[in-house]
Write an enzyme that holds these catalytic residues in place. Structure first.
Site, PDB file in Angstrom:
ATOM      1  N   GLN A 112       0.866  -1.189   0.000  1.00  0.00           N
ATOM      2  CA  GLN A 112       0.000   0.000   0.000  1.00  0.00           C
ATOM      3  C   GLN A 112       0.895   1.229   0.000  1.00  0.00           C
ATOM      4  O   GLN A 112       1.637   1.453   0.962  1.00  0.00           O
ATOM      5  CB  GLN A 112      -0.859  -0.025   1.269  1.00  0.00           C
ATOM      6  CG  GLN A 112      -1.735   1.174   1.482  1.00  0.00           C
ATOM      7  CD  GLN A 112      -2.031   1.395   2.955  1.00  0.00           C
ATOM      8  OE1 GLN A 112      -1.148   1.215   3.801  1.00  0.00           O
ATOM      9  NE2 GLN A 112      -3.238   1.759   3.288  1.00  0.00           N
ATOM     10  N   SER A 115       1.646   6.693   2.303  1.00  0.00           N
ATOM     11  CA  SER A 115       2.430   7.682   3.060  1.00  0.00           C
ATOM     12  C   SER A 115       3.608   8.205   2.259  1.00  0.00           C
ATOM     13  O   SER A 115       4.252   7.470   1.515  1.00  0.00           O
ATOM     14  CB  SER A 115       2.966   7.051   4.348  1.00  0.00           C
ATOM     15  OG  SER A 115       1.910   6.539   5.108  1.00  0.00           O
ATOM     16  N   SER A 147       5.211  -0.989   3.721  1.00  0.00           N
ATOM     17  CA  SER A 147       5.424  -2.358   4.211  1.00  0.00           C
ATOM     18  C   SER A 147       5.402  -3.326   3.038  1.00  0.00           C
ATOM     19  O   SER A 147       4.566  -3.186   2.135  1.00  0.00           O
ATOM     20  CB  SER A 147       4.317  -2.760   5.188  1.00  0.00           C
ATOM     21  OG  SER A 147       4.258  -1.855   6.262  1.00  0.00           O
ATOM     22  N   GLU A 230      -8.366  -1.427   6.381  1.00  0.00           N
ATOM     23  CA  GLU A 230      -7.096  -1.582   7.106  1.00  0.00           C
ATOM     24  C   GLU A 230      -7.328  -1.608   8.616  1.00  0.00           C
ATOM     25  O   GLU A 230      -6.756  -2.421   9.332  1.00  0.00           O
ATOM     26  CB  GLU A 230      -6.145  -0.430   6.734  1.00  0.00           C
ATOM     27  CG  GLU A 230      -4.852  -0.451   7.549  1.00  0.00           C
ATOM     28  CD  GLU A 230      -3.797   0.515   7.022  1.00  0.00           C
ATOM     29  OE1 GLU A 230      -4.129   1.393   6.203  1.00  0.00           O
ATOM     30  OE2 GLU A 230      -2.641   0.381   7.445  1.00  0.00           O
ATOM     31  N   GLU A 357      -3.636   9.549  17.777  1.00  0.00           N
ATOM     32  CA  GLU A 357      -4.230  10.903  17.790  1.00  0.00           C
ATOM     33  C   GLU A 357      -5.238  11.036  16.645  1.00  0.00           C
ATOM     34  O   GLU A 357      -6.315  11.612  16.815  1.00  0.00           O
ATOM     35  CB  GLU A 357      -3.135  11.980  17.637  1.00  0.00           C
ATOM     36  CG  GLU A 357      -2.244  12.147  18.858  1.00  0.00           C
ATOM     37  CD  GLU A 357      -1.197  11.056  19.000  1.00  0.00           C
ATOM     38  OE1 GLU A 357      -0.970  10.303  18.021  1.00  0.00           O
ATOM     39  OE2 GLU A 357      -0.612  10.925  20.088  1.00  0.00           O
TER      40      GLU A 357
HETATM   41  C1  LIG Z   1       5.283  -0.330  11.072  1.00  0.00           C
HETATM   42  C2  LIG Z   1       4.697   0.655  10.119  1.00  0.00           C
HETATM   43  C3  LIG Z   1       4.220   0.226   8.884  1.00  0.00           C
HETATM   44  C4  LIG Z   1       3.691   1.143   7.973  1.00  0.00           C
HETATM   45  N1  LIG Z   1       3.257   0.678   6.750  1.00  0.00           N
HETATM   46  C5  LIG Z   1       2.773   1.553   5.839  1.00  0.00           C
HETATM   47  C6  LIG Z   1       2.368   1.096   4.544  1.00  0.00           C
HETATM   48  O1  LIG Z   1       2.447  -0.093   4.224  1.00  0.00           O
HETATM   49  N2  LIG Z   1       1.912   2.005   3.647  1.00  0.00           N
HETATM   50  C7  LIG Z   1       1.807   3.330   3.950  1.00  0.00           C
HETATM   51  O2  LIG Z   1       1.347   4.096   3.100  1.00  0.00           O
HETATM   52  N3  LIG Z   1       2.193   3.805   5.177  1.00  0.00           N
HETATM   53  C8  LIG Z   1       2.674   2.942   6.121  1.00  0.00           C
HETATM   54  N4  LIG Z   1       3.065   3.396   7.372  1.00  0.00           N
HETATM   55  C9  LIG Z   1       3.036   4.839   7.633  1.00  0.00           C
HETATM   56  C10 LIG Z   1       1.948   5.281   8.600  1.00  0.00           C
HETATM   57  O3  LIG Z   1       0.695   5.232   7.982  1.00  0.00           O
HETATM   58  C11 LIG Z   1       2.322   6.705   9.048  1.00  0.00           C
HETATM   59  O4  LIG Z   1       3.535   6.618   9.764  1.00  0.00           O
HETATM   60  C12 LIG Z   1       1.265   7.331   9.921  1.00  0.00           C
HETATM   61  O5  LIG Z   1       0.088   7.567   9.194  1.00  0.00           O
HETATM   62  C13 LIG Z   1       1.741   8.650  10.554  1.00  0.00           C
HETATM   63  O6  LIG Z   1       2.269   9.498   9.590  1.00  0.00           O
HETATM   64  P1  LIG Z   1       3.736  10.162   9.806  1.00  0.00           P
HETATM   65  O7  LIG Z   1       4.682   9.067  10.143  1.00  0.00           O
HETATM   66  O8  LIG Z   1       4.018  10.992   8.585  1.00  0.00           O
HETATM   67  O9  LIG Z   1       3.592  11.077  11.062  1.00  0.00           O
HETATM   68  P2  LIG Z   1       2.948  12.603  11.153  1.00  0.00           P
HETATM   69  O10 LIG Z   1       1.730  12.620  10.345  1.00  0.00           O
HETATM   70  O11 LIG Z   1       4.081  13.511  10.732  1.00  0.00           O
HETATM   71  O12 LIG Z   1       2.645  12.691  12.647  1.00  0.00           O
HETATM   72  C14 LIG Z   1       3.629  12.999  13.648  1.00  0.00           C
HETATM   73  C15 LIG Z   1       2.922  13.119  14.996  1.00  0.00           C
HETATM   74  O13 LIG Z   1       1.973  14.210  14.958  1.00  0.00           O
HETATM   75  C16 LIG Z   1       0.665  13.748  15.307  1.00  0.00           C
HETATM   76  N5  LIG Z   1      -0.335  14.463  14.487  1.00  0.00           N
HETATM   77  C17 LIG Z   1      -0.283  14.656  13.144  1.00  0.00           C
HETATM   78  N6  LIG Z   1      -1.374  15.320  12.733  1.00  0.00           N
HETATM   79  C18 LIG Z   1      -2.145  15.543  13.830  1.00  0.00           C
HETATM   80  C19 LIG Z   1      -3.399  16.187  14.059  1.00  0.00           C
HETATM   81  N7  LIG Z   1      -4.084  16.744  13.057  1.00  0.00           N
HETATM   82  N8  LIG Z   1      -3.874  16.218  15.331  1.00  0.00           N
HETATM   83  C20 LIG Z   1      -3.192  15.657  16.366  1.00  0.00           C
HETATM   84  N9  LIG Z   1      -1.983  15.043  16.207  1.00  0.00           N
HETATM   85  C21 LIG Z   1      -1.460  14.982  14.961  1.00  0.00           C
HETATM   86  C22 LIG Z   1       0.663  12.273  14.989  1.00  0.00           C
HETATM   87  O14 LIG Z   1      -0.315  11.581  15.746  1.00  0.00           O
HETATM   88  C23 LIG Z   1       2.087  11.886  15.367  1.00  0.00           C
HETATM   89  O15 LIG Z   1       2.171  11.660  16.755  1.00  0.00           O
HETATM   90  C24 LIG Z   1       3.600   2.510   8.302  1.00  0.00           C
HETATM   91  C25 LIG Z   1       4.066   2.952   9.558  1.00  0.00           C
HETATM   92  C26 LIG Z   1       4.611   2.051  10.452  1.00  0.00           C
HETATM   93  C27 LIG Z   1       5.089   2.541  11.785  1.00  0.00           C
END
Ligand SMILES: Cc1cc2nc3c(=O)[nH]c(=O)nc-3n(C[C@H](O)[C@H](O)[C@H](O)COP(=O)(O)OP(=O)(O)OC[C@H]3O[C@@H](n4cnc5c(N)ncnc54)[C@H](O)[C@@H]3O)c2cc1C
Length: 387
Positions: A112, A115, A147, A230, A357
């Site tokens: 998928q 991100s 992933s 998901e 969150e």
């Molecule tokens: C093990 C693992 C597997 C993954 N696999 C996939 C995959 O297969 N495909 C894929 O597309 N993605 C994947 N991801 C990515 C995952 O979907 C993102 O890491 C997640 O959605 C958070 O986005 P970010 O890392 O950019 O953090 P950010 O969006 O930058 O967030 C950083 C922090 O800010 C907080 N925050 C952000 N916006 C808000 C808001 N509006 N209000 C309050 N708090 C907020 C968040 O909760 C977090 O604590 C994976 C992640 C992990 C850890």
């Protein structure tokens, strides 16, 4: 009918299902194909696309039986739990015919691609672009945390196809052959030491017209559907009996260390047991409703939150029960290494699939009807500068 099915499934699993974790991908694929040949893959999916055309009752019976074994389902989770159900919702008949059977047989593994470095929680802010080129499209940009991209044959990718409209409206979902020219996958190592996700770069990747899932510009709707599937998939993952931080494993460890009667340990174990049961029951109910065609909508966020909370509670219980072994173990002590890896892995459950969150925000907005978070860029064209 269900009794017949259950007896058949029990007999087949007893003869063929692994009792130890399968770590070899080729072996996992062979098992998945055998599972399909035997009539136990895609139990509720339509028979014309390779499923078994049965009901939630058979699915539930199978899941109960499968609990006793170590079915190697993880590599196929994104296909079977997320992309497949989305194609069943929105795909063309041709897409369903082309993709669902090989997905069920483990012949084609899916990832998928949502991100991006600048678009995780705010996935609608993505900047990977697909522009029209004749009948088809050309894709450029970057994804991250993908992933299974290390070995996936196919992916579902979100790209911006119209920057001239507000961000949620200018996105399209495509299926992409990960072996296409211009796709580059760079694996990332996480803090458990494993490689489970990658960065993925697209440089002029050609996508045919029939790669669009749903409609051009309708990618946000497709994305919401896949994220809904998901959340159910993530929360529906039952805690395997041999998971190093499951209640069963922690209770056995406490007995082995002679501390099972300790008041603090008993309280920890009770907390983990209660969270494990509640998470399983909630997830089973949501999954059953979804498979029965009843929309579960934002309630999926409650299941996802519960799964993340369980991961935290179990990881927090480990130091009280394993003591120093949770931090340091003898080289060659595979059980110690697995326990430490489970503790290090726990925080990811509260990030992957949307952070805690964000799930709370969805529940606040859409279940409790609280005032929505301000979103100043919601109605302006994506291409306009946004402060
Ligand atoms: C093990 C693992 C597997 C993954 N696999 C996939 C995959 O297969 N495909 C894929 O597309 N993605 C994947 N991801 C990515 C995952 O979907 C993102 O890491 C997640 O959605 C958070 O986005 P970010 O890392 O950019 O953090 P950010 O969006 O930058 O967030 C950083 C922090 O800010 C907080 N925050 C952000 N916006 C808000 C808001 N509006 N209000 C309050 N708090 C907020 C968040 O909760 C977090 O604590 C994976 C992640 C992990 C850890």
């Amino acid at each position: 009918m269900t009794d017949d099915f259950t007896a058949r499934a029990a007999a087949w699993l007893a003869e063929h299902a692994p009792r130890e974790p399968v770590t070899d991908l080729a072996e996992a694929r062979r098992f998945q194909a055998a599972l399909h040949d035997a009539g136990f893959a895609g139990i509720t999916w339509p028979a014309e696309y390779g499923g078994q055309g049965l009901t939630e009752t058979e699915q539930h019976a199978f899941d109960e039986l499968a609990q006793q074994y170590q079915l190697p389902g993880k590599p196929f989770l994104i296909g079977l739990g997320m992309v497949g159900p989305t194609l069943l919702d929105l795909g063309t008949a041709e897409q369903k015919r082309r993709f669902l059977r090989p997905m069920l047989r483990g012949e084609e593994i899916w990832c998928q691609l949502f991100s991006e470095p600048g678009a995780g929680s705010d996935v609608a802010g993505l900047t990977t672009r697909a522009r029209r080129d004749g009948d088809g499209w050309v894709l450029d940009g970057q994804k991250v945390w993908t992933s299974r991209a290390e070995y996936a044959e196919w992916g579902a990718v979100l790209a911006r196809t119209d920057p001239g409209v507000p961000k949620h409206r200018g996105i399209t979902m495509f299926v992409i052959d990960m072996r296409s020219p211009g796709v580059q996958v760079r694996p990332l190592r996480d803090m458990t030491g494993a490689i489970r996700f990658s960065e993925v770069f697209f440089d002029g990747v050609r996508l045919p017209a029939d790669a669009v899932v749903g409609t051009a510009g309708g990618g946000w709707d497709a994305a919401l559907r896949m994220l809904g599937h998901e959340r159910i998939t993530i929360s529906d993952r039952r805690v395997p009996r041999d998971h190093p931080a499951s209640h069963a494993a922690l209770a056995a460890l406490a007995r082995a260390r002679g501390i099972a009667g300790d008041r603090r340990v008993r309280r920890r174990l009770a907390e983990v047991y209660r969270a494990e049961r509640l998470t399983e029951l909630l997830a089973a109910r949501l999954a059953q409703e979804a498979r029965a065609g009843r929309p579960i909508g934002p309630r999926g966020s409650a299941g996802k939150l519960a799964a993340g909370r369980l991961a935290r509670l179990s990881a927090d219980a480990v130091p009280d029960i394993a003591g120093h072994d949770a931090l340091a173990w003898d080289p060659g002590d595979a059980a110690g290494a697995r326990l430490a890896a489970a503790v290090l892995d726990a925080p990811s459950a509260r990030i992957a699939g949307g952070t805690d969150e964000i799930q709370r925000q969805i529940i606040g907005d859409r279940v409790l009807g609280l005032p929505r978070e301000p979103s100043p860029d919601r109605d302006v064209p994506f291409s306009e500068p946004r402060a």
